[in-house]
Each structure stands twice: as C-alpha cells, then as structure tokens.
Design a protein around this motif. Structure first.
Motif, short mmCIF file in Angstrom:
data_model
loop_
_atom_site.label_atom_id
_atom_site.label_comp_id
_atom_site.label_asym_id
_atom_site.label_seq_id
_atom_site.Cartn_x
_atom_site.Cartn_y
_atom_site.Cartn_z
N THR A 77 0.83 -1.20 0.00
CA THR A 77 0.00 0.00 0.00
C THR A 77 0.86 1.25 0.00
O THR A 77 0.70 2.14 -0.84
CB THR A 77 -0.94 0.01 1.22
OG1 THR A 77 -1.76 -1.16 1.19
CG2 THR A 77 -1.82 1.25 1.20
N TYR A 78 1.79 1.32 0.96
CA TYR A 78 2.71 2.47 1.06
C TYR A 78 3.95 2.15 0.23
O TYR A 78 5.01 1.79 0.75
CB TYR A 78 3.04 2.75 2.53
CG TYR A 78 1.83 3.20 3.30
CD1 TYR A 78 1.52 4.55 3.42
CD2 TYR A 78 0.96 2.27 3.87
CE1 TYR A 78 0.38 4.97 4.10
CE2 TYR A 78 -0.18 2.68 4.56
CZ TYR A 78 -0.46 4.02 4.67
OH TYR A 78 -1.59 4.44 5.34
N ARG A 79 3.78 2.27 -1.08
CA ARG A 79 4.76 1.69 -2.01
C ARG A 79 6.08 2.44 -2.05
O ARG A 79 7.07 1.90 -2.52
CB ARG A 79 4.14 1.63 -3.42
CG ARG A 79 2.92 0.70 -3.48
CD ARG A 79 2.38 0.57 -4.87
NE ARG A 79 3.35 -0.04 -5.78
CZ ARG A 79 3.18 -0.15 -7.10
NH1 ARG A 79 2.08 0.36 -7.65
NH2 ARG A 79 4.10 -0.71 -7.84
N THR A 80 6.12 3.67 -1.58
CA THR A 80 7.42 4.34 -1.45
C THR A 80 8.26 3.67 -0.37
O THR A 80 9.49 3.76 -0.39
CB THR A 80 7.23 5.83 -1.13
OG1 THR A 80 6.37 6.40 -2.12
CG2 THR A 80 8.54 6.57 -1.13
N GLY A 81 7.60 3.00 0.55
CA GLY A 81 8.31 2.21 1.55
C GLY A 81 8.95 3.04 2.64
O GLY A 81 8.56 4.18 2.90
N TRP A 82 9.94 2.45 3.28
CA TRP A 82 10.61 3.08 4.42
C TRP A 82 11.71 4.01 3.90
O TRP A 82 12.90 3.77 4.04
CB TRP A 82 11.18 2.01 5.35
CG TRP A 82 11.66 2.52 6.68
CD1 TRP A 82 12.89 2.31 7.23
CD2 TRP A 82 10.95 3.30 7.65
NE1 TRP A 82 12.99 2.90 8.47
CE2 TRP A 82 11.80 3.53 8.75
CE3 TRP A 82 9.66 3.85 7.68
CZ2 TRP A 82 11.43 4.26 9.86
CZ3 TRP A 82 9.28 4.58 8.80
CH2 TRP A 82 10.15 4.78 9.86
N ARG A 83 11.25 5.10 3.25
CA ARG A 83 12.16 6.11 2.70
C ARG A 83 11.64 7.49 3.09
O ARG A 83 10.46 7.68 3.39
CB ARG A 83 12.21 6.07 1.19
CG ARG A 83 12.52 4.74 0.57
CD ARG A 83 12.69 4.89 -0.93
NE ARG A 83 12.62 3.63 -1.63
CZ ARG A 83 12.91 3.48 -2.90
NH1 ARG A 83 13.27 4.53 -3.62
NH2 ARG A 83 12.82 2.30 -3.49
N TYR A 84 12.56 8.44 3.03
CA TYR A 84 12.18 9.83 3.19
C TYR A 84 12.98 10.65 2.18
O TYR A 84 14.20 10.58 2.14
CB TYR A 84 12.45 10.34 4.60
CG TYR A 84 12.04 11.79 4.80
CD1 TYR A 84 10.69 12.16 4.69
CD2 TYR A 84 12.98 12.77 5.08
CE1 TYR A 84 10.31 13.48 4.86
CE2 TYR A 84 12.59 14.08 5.26
CZ TYR A 84 11.27 14.45 5.16
OH TYR A 84 10.88 15.75 5.31
N GLN A 85 12.25 11.36 1.33
CA GLN A 85 12.85 12.15 0.26
C GLN A 85 13.89 11.33 -0.51
O GLN A 85 15.04 11.73 -0.67
CB GLN A 85 13.43 13.43 0.83
CG GLN A 85 12.36 14.32 1.46
CD GLN A 85 12.78 15.75 1.69
OE1 GLN A 85 13.94 16.11 1.48
NE2 GLN A 85 11.83 16.57 2.11
N SER A 86 13.42 10.17 -0.96
CA SER A 86 14.15 9.27 -1.87
C SER A 86 15.32 8.54 -1.22
O SER A 86 16.07 7.86 -1.92
CB SER A 86 14.67 10.03 -3.11
OG SER A 86 13.61 10.65 -3.80
N ARG A 87 15.47 8.65 0.10
CA ARG A 87 16.57 7.95 0.78
C ARG A 87 16.02 6.90 1.74
O ARG A 87 15.10 7.18 2.50
CB ARG A 87 17.45 8.95 1.56
CG ARG A 87 18.13 10.00 0.71
CD ARG A 87 19.12 9.38 -0.28
NE ARG A 87 20.16 8.62 0.39
CZ ARG A 87 21.30 9.15 0.83
NH1 ARG A 87 21.54 10.43 0.70
NH2 ARG A 87 22.20 8.38 1.41
N ILE A 88 16.61 5.70 1.70
CA ILE A 88 16.28 4.67 2.68
C ILE A 88 16.58 5.21 4.07
O ILE A 88 17.65 5.75 4.32
CB ILE A 88 17.08 3.39 2.41
CG1 ILE A 88 16.67 2.77 1.07
CG2 ILE A 88 16.93 2.40 3.55
CD1 ILE A 88 15.28 2.17 1.06
#
Length: 449
Positions: free
Chosen positions: A335-346
């Motif tokens: 569902t949250y397909r960007t995943g555990w990232r913030y502003q493109s960084r893991i």
C-alpha cells in the motif's frame, strides 16, 4: 563527471560539534566539502549514513547551522537550532537541514521540528547503531520524546522508553502519510559494570491518500489501533482489516554492556521485522550481530566495531500472496509503495537499495561483514570503514550471478585554531558494477558567543 568534480567547496556548510548540544549560549558553525570520483558515483561510505546530506552524485555540499541553548537550572534546559543545506547531485538544491526546539526536564527530552537523531557508536557502525533508523536519510519533521537515562524500577531492573510522531512528504506514492513510533527497553543490572538489555522499536506508516485506495484511516480511534498494532476497521483496506492497520515495521535488540578498567564492550543483536512473521522471529537470523569496543588505555584508538549483517531470510520466499507471512521484503509495502524512505533515501540500513523510481527495491538481500574504527594519531583524528558484501538482489529479481563487493572509506582530520581540515578517501570494488575511487576535502569552523 560533472563540472563540480574539481571544485573545493566555497559555499558554507555547518555541522555542529558533537559537544555543541552541551554548550550554552549561541553556537555557530560553517563547513565546506568537495568531492571527486573516477566513476559516475561516489564510493558507498562517502554518502551513506550521512544524514541524507550527500548522495551518490554529490560533488559539492554546503551547510550552515546555528543554535542557542539556555540552562535554566539543574533540571531544565532549552535549545533552539536550525540550518540550511545546499548541494548538487541527485537531490540538488537548497533545503532546510534542521529546524527544531528541544526542551530537557530531568531525564526526559522532547524535540519538535526537524532534528537529526544523535550519532550512535561514534559513526563507525554499518547500521548507524540502529538498523531501522540509521541516519541515512534527512531528518523527518515531527515530535520525538526520549528518556536520556533509564528509570530504576529496582536496583537490578531498569526501563527506558521513547515516543515519536512524524509527517512524511507529499511527493510520494501515498501522499502526506504519517509515522508513529515507540520503543521500550528493559534491562537487568547485574552490577555497576554489567547490564543485559532487551528492547523493541516499533514504527507504523499510516494515513495519507493513496492513488488506488483513496484516503486512509487517520482518526484518533485509528491512531489507537496503530499504537496497539490492532487491525483496521471497515474503512481500512482488506489487508489492514486482516492484519494490523498501516505499514508496521521495527526491530528487537538484545545487548550486553560490560564496563571494565581497560575497556567498555557492547555485544548486540538487532533483528528487523515487517509483519507477524518477523515479530515471531521466522526470519532468524536476519539482522545485525555486532561487537563495539572502546579501549581505555590505547591513545591511538577510541573505538572499533565488528558487525555481521544479513537480510536474506525474510521469512522465506514469497509464496502465499499479499497476505501471506513469507517474503517480508524489507522496507517496502504493497500500500505504502514508497516504503521506508524519506525524500528518496532509505531511512534504515543503507545496503538495502531502492529502485530509482521510488517503488520497490533493487537489492534487499545481502550478507555483509563490516569493520569500523576511529581514533587519534597525535593531532590527527581518523575514522575508517571497511565492508565486504555479497548482494543477492531481491527474491523477485535475483542477481545472477551474485554480486561480491568491497566498500572502503577513510577520513583524516586536523584541527587548528582557525578550523578543522578533513581529507576523505574511498575505494569501491565490485564484480558486477564499475569500480570507483573517490577523494574529498572539507573545512569546518565553529565558534560560540
């Protein structure tokens, strides 16, 4: 290579000294960094676990920061700080690096705004001391409350907790999602010199607006479900009604701390979990296994760490569909397909490499052996990292053959009365991608009023 490859940074950057938070009054710092690399990307450890300030293509960075602190009395202290970051690379531009207020009352500290978490294990750990939040990404805006010291329940038993609530950016697959966080540590104190602790860190991404499922539940009653890991109500998607509301992830940690006349030693294991299978340890022995040593009688060595990290089990190959317990797919979610990232960084362990489109992972199954050290040789302060990795790709898209890679990094700093000069060098070798050699130069100046 970009035109910045021959630039020694003229723009200003600031990183406050490690002891700046203890200083009273105004503290200012400026720093400049410039990098050059033989390949299209910088060496891995030049940009990983660097608070998201650098990326694989950064050649110039600038940051300026300032803070003000006032110790009202023995128990009460207020600190206000902030800074601006400018860099080139994949995520170039000028942005706010930190902007926060922190109030300390006794053993409790509360921070609001954007503030980087404190560096752990002197910055030489491959997981940054926390496999879920390794300081690989920029500071998330929100509120963070922590106990600075454990609370003694009995002479032999202690407890420590943290609480956080954060807000994710709009430019992601599920826009304006939120993150709930809490942790609890319990410890057996055998003596002043021996301590065995067990802790659990829990994070949940929830709320926001999905392009497929629409607005996700984020009312107060939904937050209670998130807090206790309960399943969602009728307004949640089917998977969240079957399992728990939102995208939950976290880790267990078991650690033994020894204090001796000649050294301090910490032995630790942190796992990571994405669902019930990981909570039930079906993905064992995934996680980090480490030993961190601080010698007291060696003038040239402040600390050394040895870690073994693996993320290959993931509770087994995915076979049961989206609601099955196999295939944890670390730091991703359906569902949250960007995943555990913030502003493109893991946000967590940097060896998990996300796809360039921000959806899914390129590599999340690895074996890594890591060695890090820091110390001082006369007036020279050094730090070094060496990691050997076997990368398998993902269960869905495996590397064939597997990648074997060596990531090396070192920095050497010299402090004068008018600032600190630091040299950086890194060399990456891989049998799958191009090898790269990188060098850098930095200057930092800090002062207080």
């Amino acid at each position: 290579m970009k035109k910045y490859i021959i630039i020694f940074l003229i723009s200003l950057a600031g990183t406050l000294a490690l002891d700046a938070q203890e200083a009273e009054g105004f503290v200012f710092a400026v720093e400049g960094k410039g990098f050059a690399a033989t390949g299209s990307e910088n060496p891995f450890w030049m940009y990983s676990n660097q608070y998201g300030r650098l990326d694989a293509e950064t050649h110039a960075l600038g940051l300026v920061q300032a803070s003000y602190a006032n110790q009202f009395n023995e128990k009460n202290r207020l600190e206000i700080g902030g800074g601006f970051l400018a860099n080139d690379g994949l995520y170039d531009g000028v942005k706010v690096d930190e902007l926060y207020a922190t109030y300390t009352w006794g053993i409790v500290e509360a921070s609001a705004g954007m503030k980087h978490r404190n560096e752990k294990l002197r910055g030489i750990s491959s997981v940054g001391g926390d496999i879920i939040w390794s300081n690989n990404a920029r500071a998330l805006p929100g509120v963070y409350i922590q106990m600075l010291k454990p609370l003694k329940i009995f002479k032999w038993f202690e407890a420590k907790a943290t609480f956080g609530h954060y807000f994710l950016e709009e430019d992601r697959y599920v826009t304006n999602a939120q993150v709930h966080h809490k942790s609890l540590e319990l410890a057996l104190v055998f003596s002043e010199n021996d301590r065995l602790s067990g802790s659990m860190k829990h994070y949940v991404q929830y709320g926001g607006t999905s392009p497929v499922y629409g607005e996700q539940p984020d009312s107060f009653s939904d937050y209670i479900k998130v807090f206790f890991g309960s399943s969602g109500g009728s307004g949640a998607i089917e998977g969240d009604q079957i399992n728990s509301l939102g995208n939950g992830l976290g880790s267990y940690e078991l650690a033994y701390d020894m204090t001796r006349d000649a050294y301090n030693l910490r032995l630790y294991h942190q796992n990571l979990f994405e669902d019930a299978s990981g909570i039930e340890l079906n993905n064992f022995p995934d996680g980090v296994w480490g030993a961190y040593l601080e010698p007291k009688n060696l003038s040239w060595l402040d600390a050394v760490v040895l870690e073994y990290v693996q993320t290959v089990s993931q509770s087994g190959r995915p076979t049961s569909g989206i609601f099955g317990k196999e295939g944890d797919r670390y730091f991703t979610n359906g569902t949250y397909r960007t995943g555990w990232r913030y502003q493109s960084r893991i946000i967590g362990w940097p060896f998990i490499i996300g796809q360039s489109d921000g959806i899914g992972n390129l590599n999340d199954r690895s074996y890594v052996t890591h060695l890090g050290a820091t110390g001082r040789l006369g007036n020279l302060q050094y730090k070094g990292k060496l990691s050997y990795a076997t990368n398998l790709g993902t269960y869905d898209n495996a590397y064939t053959p597997r990648e074997h890679a060596l990531y090396s990094y070192g920095e050497l700093g010299y402090t004068t009365s008018f600032g600190t000069f630091t040299g950086y060098a890194g060399l990456d070798w891989s049998d799958r991608t191009q090898n790269t050699l990188g060098i850098g130069l930095g200057y930092r100046y800090a002062f207080k009023e």
